[in-house]
Scaffold this motif. Structure first.
Motif, mmCIF file in Angstrom:
data_model
loop_
_atom_site.group_PDB
_atom_site.id
_atom_site.type_symbol
_atom_site.label_atom_id
_atom_site.label_comp_id
_atom_site.label_asym_id
_atom_site.label_seq_id
_atom_site.Cartn_x
_atom_site.Cartn_y
_atom_site.Cartn_z
ATOM 1 N N VAL A 37 -25.439 42.947 25.370
ATOM 2 C CA VAL A 37 -24.058 43.402 25.221
ATOM 3 C C VAL A 37 -23.200 42.724 26.278
ATOM 4 C CG1 VAL A 37 -22.494 45.381 25.228
ATOM 5 C CG2 VAL A 37 -24.822 45.632 24.325
ATOM 6 N N MET A 38 -22.116 42.092 25.829
ATOM 7 C CA MET A 38 -21.251 41.331 26.720
ATOM 8 C C MET A 38 -19.832 41.867 26.650
ATOM 9 S SD MET A 38 -20.999 37.185 26.845
ATOM 10 C CE MET A 38 -20.410 36.369 28.337
ATOM 11 N N ALA A 39 -19.171 41.932 27.807
ATOM 12 C CA ALA A 39 -17.769 42.345 27.867
ATOM 13 C C ALA A 39 -17.145 41.741 29.110
ATOM 14 C CB ALA A 39 -17.634 43.864 27.892
ATOM 15 N N ALA A 40 -15.930 41.223 28.967
ATOM 16 C CA ALA A 40 -15.183 40.638 30.088
ATOM 17 C C ALA A 40 -16.000 39.596 30.838
ATOM 18 C CB ALA A 40 -14.710 41.740 31.033
ATOM 19 N N GLY A 41 -16.758 38.789 30.091
ATOM 20 C CA GLY A 41 -17.492 37.688 30.699
ATOM 21 C C GLY A 41 -18.781 38.062 31.394
ATOM 22 N N ARG A 42 -19.209 39.315 31.272
ATOM 23 C CA ARG A 42 -20.432 39.767 31.941
ATOM 24 C C ARG A 42 -21.383 40.428 30.948
ATOM 25 N NH1 ARG A 42 -19.817 39.742 37.466
ATOM 26 N NH2 ARG A 42 -17.668 39.527 38.227
ATOM 27 N N ILE A 43 -22.667 40.423 31.282
ATOM 28 C CA ILE A 43 -23.664 41.127 30.486
ATOM 29 C C ILE A 43 -23.727 42.563 30.982
ATOM 30 C CG2 ILE A 43 -26.099 41.257 29.822
ATOM 31 C CD1 ILE A 43 -24.656 38.852 28.645
ATOM 32 N N ALA A 65 -33.811 49.624 20.935
ATOM 33 C CA ALA A 65 -33.996 51.011 21.375
ATOM 34 C C ALA A 65 -33.561 51.183 22.825
ATOM 35 C CB ALA A 65 -35.458 51.424 21.208
ATOM 36 N N GLU A 66 -33.864 50.209 23.682
ATOM 37 C CA GLU A 66 -33.480 50.299 25.091
ATOM 38 C C GLU A 66 -31.969 50.286 25.265
ATOM 39 O OE1 GLU A 66 -37.379 48.132 27.138
ATOM 40 O OE2 GLU A 66 -35.639 46.934 26.548
ATOM 41 N N VAL A 67 -31.299 49.432 24.528
ATOM 42 C CA VAL A 67 -29.845 49.343 24.661
ATOM 43 C C VAL A 67 -29.168 50.582 24.071
ATOM 44 C CG1 VAL A 67 -27.793 48.041 23.953
ATOM 45 C CG2 VAL A 67 -29.816 46.825 24.757
ATOM 46 N N ARG A 68 -29.683 51.082 22.976
ATOM 47 C CA ARG A 68 -29.120 52.302 22.387
ATOM 48 C C ARG A 68 -29.302 53.501 23.291
ATOM 49 N NH1 ARG A 68 -30.736 53.439 16.229
ATOM 50 N NH2 ARG A 68 -30.077 55.470 16.999
ATOM 51 N N GLY A 69 -30.453 53.563 23.984
ATOM 52 C CA GLY A 69 -30.725 54.712 24.832
ATOM 53 C C GLY A 69 -30.712 55.989 24.017
ATOM 54 N N GLU A 99 -19.573 52.889 24.712
ATOM 55 C CA GLU A 99 -19.753 53.442 26.052
ATOM 56 C C GLU A 99 -19.933 52.329 27.089
ATOM 57 O OE1 GLU A 99 -20.011 56.257 29.006
ATOM 58 O OE2 GLU A 99 -19.520 56.593 26.900
ATOM 59 N N LEU A 100 -20.707 51.315 26.743
ATOM 60 C CA LEU A 100 -20.993 50.227 27.678
ATOM 61 C C LEU A 100 -19.761 49.391 28.016
ATOM 62 C CD1 LEU A 100 -24.398 49.074 26.162
ATOM 63 C CD2 LEU A 100 -24.074 49.860 28.519
ATOM 64 N N VAL A 101 -18.918 49.166 27.028
ATOM 65 C CA VAL A 101 -17.743 48.319 27.270
ATOM 66 C C VAL A 101 -16.543 49.129 27.728
ATOM 67 C CG1 VAL A 101 -18.545 46.614 25.601
ATOM 68 C CG2 VAL A 101 -16.901 48.357 24.878
ATOM 69 N N GLY A 102 -16.714 50.447 27.846
ATOM 70 C CA GLY A 102 -15.641 51.280 28.356
ATOM 71 C C GLY A 102 -14.525 51.521 27.382
ATOM 72 N N ALA A 103 -14.805 51.474 26.081
ATOM 73 C CA ALA A 103 -13.762 51.711 25.071
ATOM 74 C C ALA A 103 -13.596 53.199 24.855
ATOM 75 C CB ALA A 103 -14.142 51.029 23.763
ATOM 76 N N ARG A 104 -12.391 53.671 24.983
ATOM 77 C CA ARG A 104 -12.106 55.092 24.769
ATOM 78 C C ARG A 104 -10.902 55.230 23.847
ATOM 79 N NH1 ARG A 104 -13.676 54.549 30.007
ATOM 80 N NH2 ARG A 104 -15.364 55.904 30.698
ATOM 81 N N ALA A 164 -28.004 57.180 22.616
ATOM 82 C CA ALA A 164 -26.849 57.176 21.707
ATOM 83 C C ALA A 164 -27.313 57.247 20.260
ATOM 84 C CB ALA A 164 -26.015 55.921 21.923
ATOM 85 N N PRO A 165 -26.495 57.843 19.385
ATOM 86 C CA PRO A 165 -26.896 57.954 17.977
ATOM 87 C C PRO A 165 -26.908 56.629 17.231
ATOM 88 C CG PRO A 165 -24.660 58.765 18.293
ATOM 89 C CD PRO A 165 -25.215 58.515 19.655
ATOM 90 N N SER A 166 -26.204 55.618 17.752
ATOM 91 C CA SER A 166 -26.153 54.319 17.092
ATOM 92 C C SER A 166 -25.828 53.247 18.124
ATOM 93 C CB SER A 166 -25.073 54.313 16.000
ATOM 94 O OG SER A 166 -23.782 54.451 16.592
ATOM 95 N N LEU A 167 -26.040 51.998 17.737
ATOM 96 C CA LEU A 167 -25.670 50.895 18.623
ATOM 97 C C LEU A 167 -24.161 50.884 18.844
ATOM 98 C CD1 LEU A 167 -26.555 48.382 20.206
ATOM 99 C CD2 LEU A 167 -26.260 47.046 18.104
ATOM 100 N N GLN A 168 -23.395 51.228 17.812
ATOM 101 C CA GLN A 168 -21.938 51.288 17.926
ATOM 102 C C GLN A 168 -21.523 52.248 19.036
ATOM 103 O OE1 GLN A 168 -19.547 49.647 16.311
ATOM 104 N NE2 GLN A 168 -17.697 50.894 16.483
ATOM 105 N N ALA A 169 -22.133 53.432 19.072
ATOM 106 C CA ALA A 169 -21.792 54.426 20.087
ATOM 107 C C ALA A 169 -22.183 53.935 21.481
ATOM 108 C CB ALA A 169 -22.483 55.751 19.771
ATOM 109 N N ALA A 170 -23.364 53.331 21.588
ATOM 110 C CA ALA A 170 -23.801 52.800 22.885
ATOM 111 C C ALA A 170 -22.898 51.669 23.339
ATOM 112 C CB ALA A 170 -25.247 52.315 22.776
ATOM 113 N N PHE A 171 -22.516 50.829 22.402
ATOM 114 C CA PHE A 171 -21.640 49.694 22.709
ATOM 115 C C PHE A 171 -20.289 50.169 23.248
ATOM 116 C CE2 PHE A 171 -18.181 47.004 21.064
ATOM 117 C CZ PHE A 171 -18.457 45.812 21.725
#
Length: 272
Positions: free
Chosen positions: A223-229, A236-240, A251-256, A242-249
């Motif tokens: 997962v990449m955002a603002a030039g960083r990983i 499974a590790e990236v999802r943690g 959260e990771l990129v700080g989209a609210r 979260a119910p889906s990759l979309q939800a994890a994504f």
């Protein structure tokens, strides 16, 4: 896995294959804009890998540097053990690339384009013809093989570009938004070819901002955002939790979501 560390999911354990791609301290700046900000990453071999992120995250810039199309300001890239900038010929012989801004020789037919590509790769003419025939058939382009590429639809262009990228049987295939603007039938055809390709032990690295597509195709994600990983590992590790990759994504990129969106657009859809 957190940003700032290189996790050798392959290559650090005795008896395992080395990474398909190793990136160390990769930076790229365009004027005052930092596109890629010192990323470290090791992509495992023999996997279907998704490089995901919002528009402007640096995905295309990263893939361009990894495939030797763009020189980094700093950092090092190895593909199947070969340094991209010290051994460019060795790397290019081992990779296939389908870039986002696909440019083709439009005054050639589909078959002529594959014949030209194969001969540039140094393949014997008879082998090029055999492989071209098989790729055209599998990608449902046999009926259009003698049409000029200029007359191809977007989906057909993506498929003939994929055929050209696969013709020399590369070890690693890089795809930048391969399903963008592609109709569902062509997308399913492309997907089937890619799954067959990775099933043989080869590696696919493709960028996308469509999480549902990545989740259905990939078994390893960065997962990449603002030039960083921001995270990388198995799906499974990236999802943690979260119910889906979309939800994890998100959260990771700080989209609210904006709570005031309804109020600030109170004019939208009202009486005219």
């Amino acid at each position: 896995m957190p940003d700032g560390t290189v996790e050798d999911v392959a290559g650090g354990v005795p008896g395992t294959a080395p990474p398909a791609v190793r990136v160390e301290g990769l930076w790229k700046r365009f004027g005052e804009q930092v596109a890629v900000a010192g990323i470290d990453l090791a992509l495992p071999a023999g996997r279907f890998i998704g490089l995901v992120g919002p528009n402007g995250a640096g995905k295309t810039t990263t893939l361009s540097m990894v495939t030797g199309l763009l020189r980094p300001d700093r950092g090092r890239v190895e593909v199947v053990g070969h340094d991209v900038w010290r051994d460019p010929a060795g790397v290019k012989a081992r990779i296939g690339v389908l870039p986002e801004g696909l440019r083709l020789f439009e005054r050639l037919s589909g078959r002529e384009l594959l014949a030209y590509t194969g001969r540039l790769r140094g393949l014997p003419g008879t082998e090029v013809d055999k492989r071209a025939t098989q790729l055209l058939e599998v990608l449902d382009l046999a009926g259009a093989q003698h049409k000029l590429v200029v007359d191809y639809s977007t989906g057909m262009r993506k498929k003939i570009g994929l055929a050209a990228a696969l013709l020399h049987n590369p070890e690693v295939l890089f795809l930048d938004e391969p399903f963008e603007g592609v109709d569902p039938v062509s997308a399913q055809t492309i997907r089937g070819v890619l799954e067959r390709y990775t099933g043989s032990g080869a590696t696919v690295v493709f960028s996308s901002h469509v999480m549902e597509l990545v989740e259905s195709l990939c078994d390893w994600v960065a997962v990449m955002a603002a030039g960083r990983i921001r995270a990388h590992g198995t799906l499974a590790e990236v999802r943690g939790g979260a119910p889906s990759l979309q939800a994890a994504f998100l959260e990771l990129v700080g989209a609210r979501g904006r709570d005031d969106a309804g109020e600030s657009l109170d004019w939208l859809g009202g009486a005219r």
